[in-house]
Design an enzyme around this catalytic site. Structure first.
Site, PDB file in Angstrom:
ATOM      1  N   GLY A 204       0.836  -1.211   0.000  1.00  0.00           N
ATOM      2  CA  GLY A 204       0.000   0.000   0.000  1.00  0.00           C
ATOM      3  C   GLY A 204       0.856   1.239   0.000  1.00  0.00           C
ATOM      4  CG  ASN A 205      -0.107   4.736  -1.586  1.00  0.00           C
ATOM      5  OD1 ASN A 205      -0.777   5.609  -1.060  1.00  0.00           O
ATOM      6  ND2 ASN A 205      -0.492   4.104  -2.695  1.00  0.00           N
ATOM      7  NE  ARG A 206       4.968   6.141   4.912  1.00  0.00           N
ATOM      8  CZ  ARG A 206       6.050   6.534   5.540  1.00  0.00           C
ATOM      9  NH1 ARG A 206       6.158   7.779   5.942  1.00  0.00           N
ATOM     10  NH2 ARG A 206       7.026   5.687   5.748  1.00  0.00           N
TER      11      ARG A 206
END
Ligand code: C5P
Length: 405
Positions: A204-206
């Site tokens: 995922g990413n932030r």
């Protein structure tokens, strides 16, 4: 100018909350015309509504003392017709265009927005016929506020609970004031995408989704029809926005491609994962098997596909460019994206200033140059971006209607 709302109450336990909606609308200076379906009075007392609104509760079209056609007169007076709560049965009758009681006849005669706040048991909301009816009504331009996920009258929990009165009132007030984006239809993507590795792990990413949700909220508040395609985020759905939740880049692509032909503008603010695992393991990868060698494959670039697949100038395309580095580099990357993905506007921002933050600084990059804004709250940036989009569309196409007040 003060507004008038026809508040139509149908027979659901949540009808008691319509009293609070009437009270809050009155507090906001709105004239409320209460209308009941036959079954509404089994749940709430007409005297409560007439006491709070100072208006008689209408239920029947067959009131001989009323001069003229009651549904037409009420529709003429009402800037908004709101169904609070809207039962599954009422949605079904509205979707069929029936006019066999005052509420449905009023909805058919409405000269302004019709808004529904559905309330029913989650199984009724999830039933294919209710799904079909809701889709028909949305396609007809009926605005939905809720339902939301939460406890319902039976003691169970699920999607079907009526939105809270304050949210319904915001949506009604918003519908009563056509904004400067009235007539425009927007598709906004927001948040990260999650790319599964196995049933419990993902890449995922932030991205928090805050910018995309701010864009959706402000666009709806300014009168646009907004569809929000959201990756996994913790943000609440803004009033008046139609939300579709997705998980992976491929799911987001499918949702965007499905909607693109029906919208004037696409704003891709989502941080779409560029790569996904080549294969998703059907069972949890075992630590005892040692560290796996993850082979990644490229995800589809949704924005580039939209830009490169466009034959004319519609839909208007806005991309985001989240980068690290000095301003000059960030702007240069954005220019490169503008050209390569064939989009109309790129919003460039810096990862350190943006991710998870409530404020941000952006560079708006288009064929005519660069404009820097902020740091200011993301809601204010959303307004800047939307005003730019509106300006560009007005240059290229007939202007949307101006605000009425
Ligand atoms: O190329 P880059 O990922 O930096 O481009 C960012 C822009 O492209 C954003 O608007 C993002 O939503 C969009 N994008 C996309 N599909 C991808 C990757 C990015 O639509 N797979």
């Amino acid at each position: 100018m003060s507004k008038t709302v026809a508040l139509c109450v149908s027979g659901s336990i949540a009808a008691y909350k319509a009293v609070e909606v009437a009270r809050l609308l009155g507090k906001a200076g709105v004239r409320v015309l209460p209308v009941f379906t036959e079954s509404a009075a089994k749940f709430v007392g007409p005297v409560t509504f007439s006491g709070i609104t100072g208006e008689p509760v209408r239920t029947s079209m067959w009131d001989a003392s009323f001069p003229g056609e009651m549904h037409v007169k009420l529709a003429q007076d009402a800037d908004v017709v709101a169904m609070v709560p809207a039962t599954a049965d009422l949605l079904a009758r509205l979707a069929q265009g029936r006019a066999d009681d005052l509420v449905t006849a009023l909805a058919l005669s409405a000269r302004g927005p019709v808004l529904v706040a559905p309330s029913m048991h989650p199984r009724m909301w999830a039933h294919p016929s209710t799904t079909r009816n809701a889709a028909t009504l949305r396609a007809d331009g009926v605005r939905f506020v809720g339902p939301v996920d939460g406890p319902v009258a039976s003691g169970e929990t699920g999607m079907g609970r009526m939105s809270e009165p304050a949210d319904i009132v915001s949506a009604i007030l918003l519908a009563a004031e056509p904004g400067d984006l009235a007539g425009l239809s927007l598709l906004v993507t927001a948040g990260p995408t999650y790319e599964d590795i196995d049933p419990v792990r993902f890449l995922g990413n932030r991205s928090s989704g805050k910018m995309g949700f701010a864009l959706a909220a402000r666009a709806a508040a300014r009168g646009a029809q907004v569809k929000l395609v959201a990756g996994p985020v913790a943000e609440a759905t803004p009033p008046g926005v139609q939300r579709v939740d997705v998980r992976s880049a491929e799911e987001m692509r499918a949702a965007v491609m499905d909607a693109r032909a029906r919208v004037d503008v696409v704003i891709m603010s989502a941080a779409v994962a560029d790569f996904r695992p080549e294969a998703v393991s059907a069972s949890k990868l075992k630590k005892s098997d040692g560290a796996p060698a993850l082979r990644l494959t490229q995800n589809p670039d949704i924005l580039a596909e939209l830009g490169q697949g466009r034959t004319g100038t519609a839909p208007f395309l806005v991309g985001f460019a989240l980068e690290t580095g000095a301003d000059a580099d960030v702007i240069a990357y954005a220019r490169e994206k503008l050209v390569r993905k064939r989009v109309d506007l790129v919003v460039a921002n810096h990862a350190a200033e943006s991710l998870g933050k409530d404020e941000n600084r952006i560079h708006l990059v288009d064929a005519s140059g660069v404009e820097t804004h902020g740091p200011v709250p993301k809601g204010a940036l959303a307004d800047v971006i939307l005003t730019r989009v509106r300006g560009a569309l007005r240059g290229a196409a007939p202007a949307p209607p101006a605000p009425s007040s």
